[in-house]
Design a protein around this motif. Structure first.
Motif, PDB file in Angstrom:
ATOM      1  N   SER A   1     -10.070 -34.685   2.064  1.00 32.20           N
ATOM      2  CA  SER A   1      -8.835 -34.480   2.937  1.00 32.20           C
ATOM      3  C   SER A   1      -8.254 -33.671   2.454  1.00 32.20           C
ATOM      4  CB  SER A   1      -8.344 -35.758   2.844  1.00 32.20           C
ATOM      5  OG  SER A   1      -9.590 -37.708   2.896  1.00 32.20           O
ATOM      6  N   PHE A   2      -7.771 -33.449   0.982  1.00 28.09           N
ATOM      7  CA  PHE A   2      -6.953 -33.086   0.467  1.00 28.09           C
ATOM      8  C   PHE A   2      -6.668 -31.201   0.238  1.00 28.09           C
ATOM      9  CE2 PHE A   2      -6.109 -37.347   0.167  1.00 28.09           C
ATOM     10  CZ  PHE A   2      -5.116 -37.603   1.536  1.00 28.09           C
ATOM     11  N   GLY A   3      -8.420 -31.323   0.179  1.00 25.61           N
ATOM     12  CA  GLY A   3      -8.344 -30.010  -0.687  1.00 25.61           C
ATOM     13  C   GLY A   3      -9.225 -29.201   0.319  1.00 25.61           C
ATOM     14  N   ASN A   4     -10.312 -28.480  -0.694  1.00 24.84           N
ATOM     15  CA  ASN A   4     -10.746 -27.526   0.426  1.00 24.84           C
ATOM     16  C   ASN A   4     -12.326 -27.013   0.104  1.00 24.84           C
ATOM     17  OD1 ASN A   4     -10.556 -25.056   1.815  1.00 24.84           O
ATOM     18  ND2 ASN A   4     -10.917 -23.285   0.609  1.00 24.84           N
ATOM     19  N   LYS A   5     -12.672 -27.962   0.222  1.00 27.86           N
ATOM     20  CA  LYS A   5     -14.130 -28.526  -0.955  1.00 27.86           C
ATOM     21  C   LYS A   5     -15.758 -28.165   0.313  1.00 27.86           C
ATOM     22  CE  LYS A   5     -13.580 -30.656  -5.523  1.00 27.86           C
ATOM     23  NZ  LYS A   5     -14.176 -31.787  -6.278  1.00 27.86           N
ATOM     24  N   PRO A   6     -16.721 -28.061   0.607  1.00 30.86           N
ATOM     25  CA  PRO A   6     -17.114 -27.917   1.787  1.00 30.86           C
ATOM     26  C   PRO A   6     -17.071 -29.372   2.428  1.00 30.86           C
ATOM     27  CG  PRO A   6     -18.469 -26.875   0.109  1.00 30.86           C
ATOM     28  CD  PRO A   6     -17.135 -27.038  -0.615  1.00 30.86           C
ATOM     29  N   ASP A   7     -18.079 -29.934   3.245  1.00 30.15           N
ATOM     30  CA  ASP A   7     -18.201 -31.628   3.360  1.00 30.15           C
ATOM     31  C   ASP A   7     -19.407 -31.106   2.646  1.00 30.15           C
ATOM     32  OD1 ASP A   7     -16.004 -31.290   4.628  1.00 30.15           O
ATOM     33  OD2 ASP A   7     -17.321 -32.048   6.795  1.00 30.15           O
ATOM     34  N   GLN A   8     -19.997 -32.911   2.632  1.00 30.64           N
ATOM     35  CA  GLN A   8     -20.932 -32.922   2.273  1.00 30.64           C
ATOM     36  C   GLN A   8     -21.833 -34.174   3.042  1.00 30.64           C
ATOM     37  OE1 GLN A   8     -20.437 -34.029  -1.961  1.00 30.64           O
ATOM     38  NE2 GLN A   8     -21.373 -31.875  -2.542  1.00 30.64           N
ATOM     39  N   LEU A   9     -23.618 -33.826   2.532  1.00 34.40           N
ATOM     40  CA  LEU A   9     -24.238 -35.414   3.288  1.00 34.40           C
ATOM     41  C   LEU A   9     -24.580 -35.949   2.378  1.00 34.40           C
ATOM     42  CD1 LEU A   9     -25.121 -34.400   6.581  1.00 34.40           C
ATOM     43  CD2 LEU A   9     -23.804 -35.901   6.482  1.00 34.40           C
ATOM     44  N   MET A  10     -24.897 -37.175   2.499  1.00 31.14           N
ATOM     45  CA  MET A  10     -25.885 -37.932   1.385  1.00 31.14           C
ATOM     46  C   MET A  10     -26.910 -38.315   2.289  1.00 31.14           C
ATOM     47  SD  MET A  10     -25.917 -40.956  -1.339  1.00 31.14           S
ATOM     48  CE  MET A  10     -25.067 -42.420  -0.257  1.00 31.14           C
ATOM     49  N   LYS A  11     -28.324 -38.687   2.078  1.00 26.81           N
ATOM     50  CA  LYS A  11     -29.395 -37.706   2.510  1.00 26.81           C
ATOM     51  C   LYS A  11     -30.325 -39.190   2.008  1.00 26.81           C
ATOM     52  CE  LYS A  11     -32.802 -35.342   4.032  1.00 26.81           C
ATOM     53  NZ  LYS A  11     -33.512 -34.151   4.045  1.00 26.81           N
ATOM     54  N   LEU A  12     -30.717 -40.682   2.815  1.00 22.37           N
ATOM     55  CA  LEU A  12     -31.424 -41.568   1.946  1.00 22.37           C
ATOM     56  C   LEU A  12     -32.776 -41.601   2.799  1.00 22.37           C
ATOM     57  CD1 LEU A  12     -28.764 -44.435   1.089  1.00 22.37           C
ATOM     58  CD2 LEU A  12     -29.878 -42.909  -0.550  1.00 22.37           C
ATOM     59  N   GLU A  13     -33.417 -41.606   2.288  1.00 28.21           N
ATOM     60  CA  GLU A  13     -35.332 -41.632   2.337  1.00 28.21           C
ATOM     61  C   GLU A  13     -35.709 -42.650   2.260  1.00 28.21           C
ATOM     62  OE1 GLU A  13     -39.233 -39.331   2.809  1.00 28.21           O
ATOM     63  OE2 GLU A  13     -37.426 -37.959   2.216  1.00 28.21           O
ATOM     64  N   PHE A  14     -35.854 -43.614   3.006  1.00 31.78           N
ATOM     65  CA  PHE A  14     -36.931 -44.693   3.117  1.00 31.78           C
ATOM     66  C   PHE A  14     -37.833 -44.429   3.396  1.00 31.78           C
ATOM     67  CE2 PHE A  14     -33.135 -46.411   3.124  1.00 31.78           C
ATOM     68  CZ  PHE A  14     -32.108 -47.313   2.828  1.00 31.78           C
ATOM     69  N   LYS A  15     -39.334 -45.640   2.557  1.00 33.27           N
ATOM     70  CA  LYS A  15     -40.411 -45.729   2.847  1.00 33.27           C
ATOM     71  C   LYS A  15     -41.190 -47.383   2.387  1.00 33.27           C
ATOM     72  CE  LYS A  15     -44.924 -43.957   1.797  1.00 33.27           C
ATOM     73  NZ  LYS A  15     -45.024 -43.294   0.734  1.00 33.27           N
ATOM     74  N   ASP A  16     -41.202 -47.587   3.497  1.00 33.80           N
ATOM     75  CA  ASP A  16     -41.750 -49.144   3.409  1.00 33.80           C
ATOM     76  C   ASP A  16     -40.656 -50.499   2.457  1.00 33.80           C
ATOM     77  OD1 ASP A  16     -44.289 -48.243   3.590  1.00 33.80           O
ATOM     78  OD2 ASP A  16     -45.008 -48.233   1.817  1.00 33.80           O
ATOM     79  N   ASN A  17     -39.397 -49.603   3.483  1.00 36.72           N
ATOM     80  CA  ASN A  17     -38.454 -50.595   3.154  1.00 36.72           C
ATOM     81  C   ASN A  17     -37.642 -50.135   1.793  1.00 36.72           C
ATOM     82  OD1 ASN A  17     -38.804 -51.631   5.553  1.00 36.72           O
ATOM     83  ND2 ASN A  17     -39.832 -53.191   5.124  1.00 36.72           N
ATOM     84  N   PHE A  18     -37.859 -49.191   1.028  1.00 37.24           N
ATOM     85  CA  PHE A  18     -37.327 -48.891   0.042  1.00 37.24           C
ATOM     86  C   PHE A  18     -36.852 -47.518   0.164  1.00 37.24           C
ATOM     87  CE2 PHE A  18     -40.336 -52.883  -1.140  1.00 37.24           C
ATOM     88  CZ  PHE A  18     -39.859 -53.388  -1.577  1.00 37.24           C
ATOM     89  N   ILE A  19     -36.043 -47.674  -0.913  1.00 39.19           N
ATOM     90  CA  ILE A  19     -35.083 -45.870  -0.822  1.00 39.19           C
ATOM     91  C   ILE A  19     -36.670 -44.744  -2.613  1.00 39.19           C
ATOM     92  CG2 ILE A  19     -33.305 -44.565  -1.751  1.00 39.19           C
ATOM     93  CD1 ILE A  19     -31.411 -46.619  -1.551  1.00 39.19           C
ATOM     94  N   LYS A  20     -36.542 -43.920  -1.046  1.00 43.98           N
ATOM     95  CA  LYS A  20     -38.056 -43.553  -1.538  1.00 43.98           C
ATOM     96  C   LYS A  20     -37.520 -41.965  -2.165  1.00 43.98           C
ATOM     97  CE  LYS A  20     -41.176 -40.131  -0.328  1.00 43.98           C
ATOM     98  NZ  LYS A  20     -42.479 -39.175   0.963  1.00 43.98           N
ATOM     99  N   LYS A  21     -36.148 -41.502  -1.640  1.00 45.80           N
ATOM    100  CA  LYS A  21     -34.983 -39.760  -2.553  1.00 45.80           C
ATOM    101  C   LYS A  21     -34.232 -40.407  -1.853  1.00 45.80           C
ATOM    102  CE  LYS A  21     -35.742 -35.465  -1.521  1.00 45.80           C
ATOM    103  NZ  LYS A  21     -36.919 -34.451  -1.372  1.00 45.80           N
ATOM    104  N   CYS A  22     -33.368 -39.694  -2.593  1.00 41.48           N
ATOM    105  CA  CYS A  22     -31.823 -39.579  -2.107  1.00 41.48           C
ATOM    106  C   CYS A  22     -31.275 -38.406  -2.577  1.00 41.48           C
ATOM    107  CB  CYS A  22     -30.143 -40.271  -3.149  1.00 41.48           C
ATOM    108  SG  CYS A  22     -28.874 -40.011  -2.771  1.00 41.48           S
ATOM    109  N   GLU A  23     -30.833 -37.809  -1.117  1.00 36.37           N
ATOM    110  CA  GLU A  23     -30.318 -36.351  -1.913  1.00 36.37           C
ATOM    111  C   GLU A  23     -29.231 -35.688  -0.816  1.00 36.37           C
ATOM    112  OE1 GLU A  23     -32.281 -31.671   0.229  1.00 36.37           O
ATOM    113  OE2 GLU A  23     -33.147 -33.929   0.938  1.00 36.37           O
ATOM    114  N   ILE A  24     -28.636 -34.977  -1.819  1.00 35.46           N
ATOM    115  CA  ILE A  24     -27.421 -34.008  -1.508  1.00 35.46           C
ATOM    116  C   ILE A  24     -27.125 -33.050  -0.976  1.00 35.46           C
ATOM    117  CG2 ILE A  24     -24.835 -33.948  -2.523  1.00 35.46           C
ATOM    118  CD1 ILE A  24     -25.916 -37.195  -2.272  1.00 35.46           C
TER     119      ILE A  24
END
Length: 368
Positions: free
Chosen positions: A143-166
């Motif tokens: 909000s106040f600096g100059n860092k690039p935006d980020q996305l957190m991507k949560l990938e699910f498999k069989d109703n559980f978290i398989k992978k977390c990626e930024i």
């Protein structure tokens, strides 16, 4: 093994009134109610997160409400604090939580005993963007600096978290994003104009274009519908006017004014899309805030509240939603949400009253 969250409805007093303007719900706590309220819609119910204090102890609570505004249950969080609610691919409600080790937990609200061992993640301070297929997405910007935006991507498999990626997003920063089909559409200010980009869920930019707005009086916009091959719809403001922008595939812009007030708009706080042409928007301005329903690109209703008043007034019909008078009142909108049956809820608090929270539950009005 994690324990299931327990119903603690007795910690709150909940009063309800029903009238021609919908349901008016007042939530009263023994201690101060926190202001980081968030509300989402899942499985035909609304879910509201809030925090309060009991005997000096900080509590995170989750309220489950039906579409008529009736409280189904109140759950107390036991594993962390500062939750962000989101909907998992199987339509269950989950949350991200901070723990005492400065790590992040990602847990469902129910059936926690099925999780087994709990993995802790590096904290990601961001808002839930949406869920598509097996992936839940969160967006963070500086909000106040100059860092690039980020996305957190949560990938699910069989109703559980398989992978977390930024994923890091190339500048410009402070993008406004929406998920459309299997892509993320985004707009951001770039050298005085709007940069419209389309990104896949792996972080690859597929298309981009510059929308030239140099000669328009335009303070800010958010995307309702964004596309390259068809007409895009944005909602924005400048000075005292809220409007819709229609942008065709070659960048030609048509503007339709919605609201003109006597004071200046500062920001669009929230946008909840019902479908391509129906949505709810909340806003804040110079000594006022409010929300508006847009149906088929027509203003269906708009409630505005000014500092010092204990009510919101609907500017088309002059209907009033009143709140308890505390003196020199300052009503604040802390969350908005829509359901799939043309209904919505607005969460409001008064800065002059620390122990109460209010929910307005409304049905959308037809446009003649």
């Amino acid at each position: 093994m994690l324990n299931e969250l327990q119903d603690v409805s007795g910690l709150l007093r909940i009063d309800r009134e029903f009238n021609t303007l919908g349901a008016y719900i007042k939530i009263i706590a023994n201690g101060k109610i926190g202001r980081n309220n968030q509300i989402i819609f899942a499985n035909n119910h609304f879910y509201l997160s809030l925090n309060t204090y009991l005997d000096g102890k900080y509590l995170n609570l989750y309220l489950e409400l039906d579409s008529a505004g009736n409280i189904i249950k109140v759950l107390k969080e036991t594993e962390g604090m500062l939750p962000t609610l989101f909907i998992a691919p199987n339509s269950t409600v989950w949350c991200t939580l901070d723990d005492i080790e400065d790590k992040e937990l990602i847990l469902p609200l129910s059936k926690r005993q099925e999780i087994g061992s709990v993995k802790k993640y590096r904290p990601f301070v961001g808002e839930w963007l949406g869920t598509f297929n097996d992936i839940a997405l969160f967006h963070s910007y500086d909000s106040f600096g100059n860092k690039p935006d980020q996305l957190m991507k949560l990938e699910f498999k069989d109703n559980f978290i398989k992978k977390c990626e930024i994923l890091k997003i190339d500048k410009p920063q402070k993008n406004k994003m929406i998920i459309q089909q299997e892509y993320i559409q985004m707009i951001a200010w770039d050298k005085g104009n709007l940069l419209h980009r389309k990104m896949d869920l792996k972080g690859n930019m597929i298309q981009e274009r510059t929308i030239y707005v140099d000669d328009m009086e335009l303070n800010d916009v958010v995307g309702v519908k964004l596309c390259f091959d068809d007409e895009s719809t944005l909602i924005g403001f400048n000075d005292n006017t809220l409007f819709i922008l229609f942008i065709n595939s070659i960048g030609r812009i048509t503007r339709k004014n919605l609201i003109e007030l006597e004071a200046t708009f500062y920001n669009i706080l929230g946008l909840k899309i019902i479908d391509a042409e129906n949505y709810l928007v909340s806003f804040v301005g110079e000594a006022f805030n409010g929300w508006a329903l847009i149906k088929n690109n027509i203003l269906a209703e708009c409630f505005v509240g000014y500092e010092g008043n204990s009510f919101y007034k609907e500017i088309i019909s002059d209907n009033i939603i009143e709140f308890p008078i505390r003196g020199n009142d300052k009503l604040i909108i802390s969350g908005i949400c829509v359901n799939k049956s043309d209904g919505y809820q607005v969460v409001i608090y008064n800065q002059k009253e620390e122990k109460e929270l209010y929910i307005i539950s409304r049905n959308l009005l037809p446009v003649n």
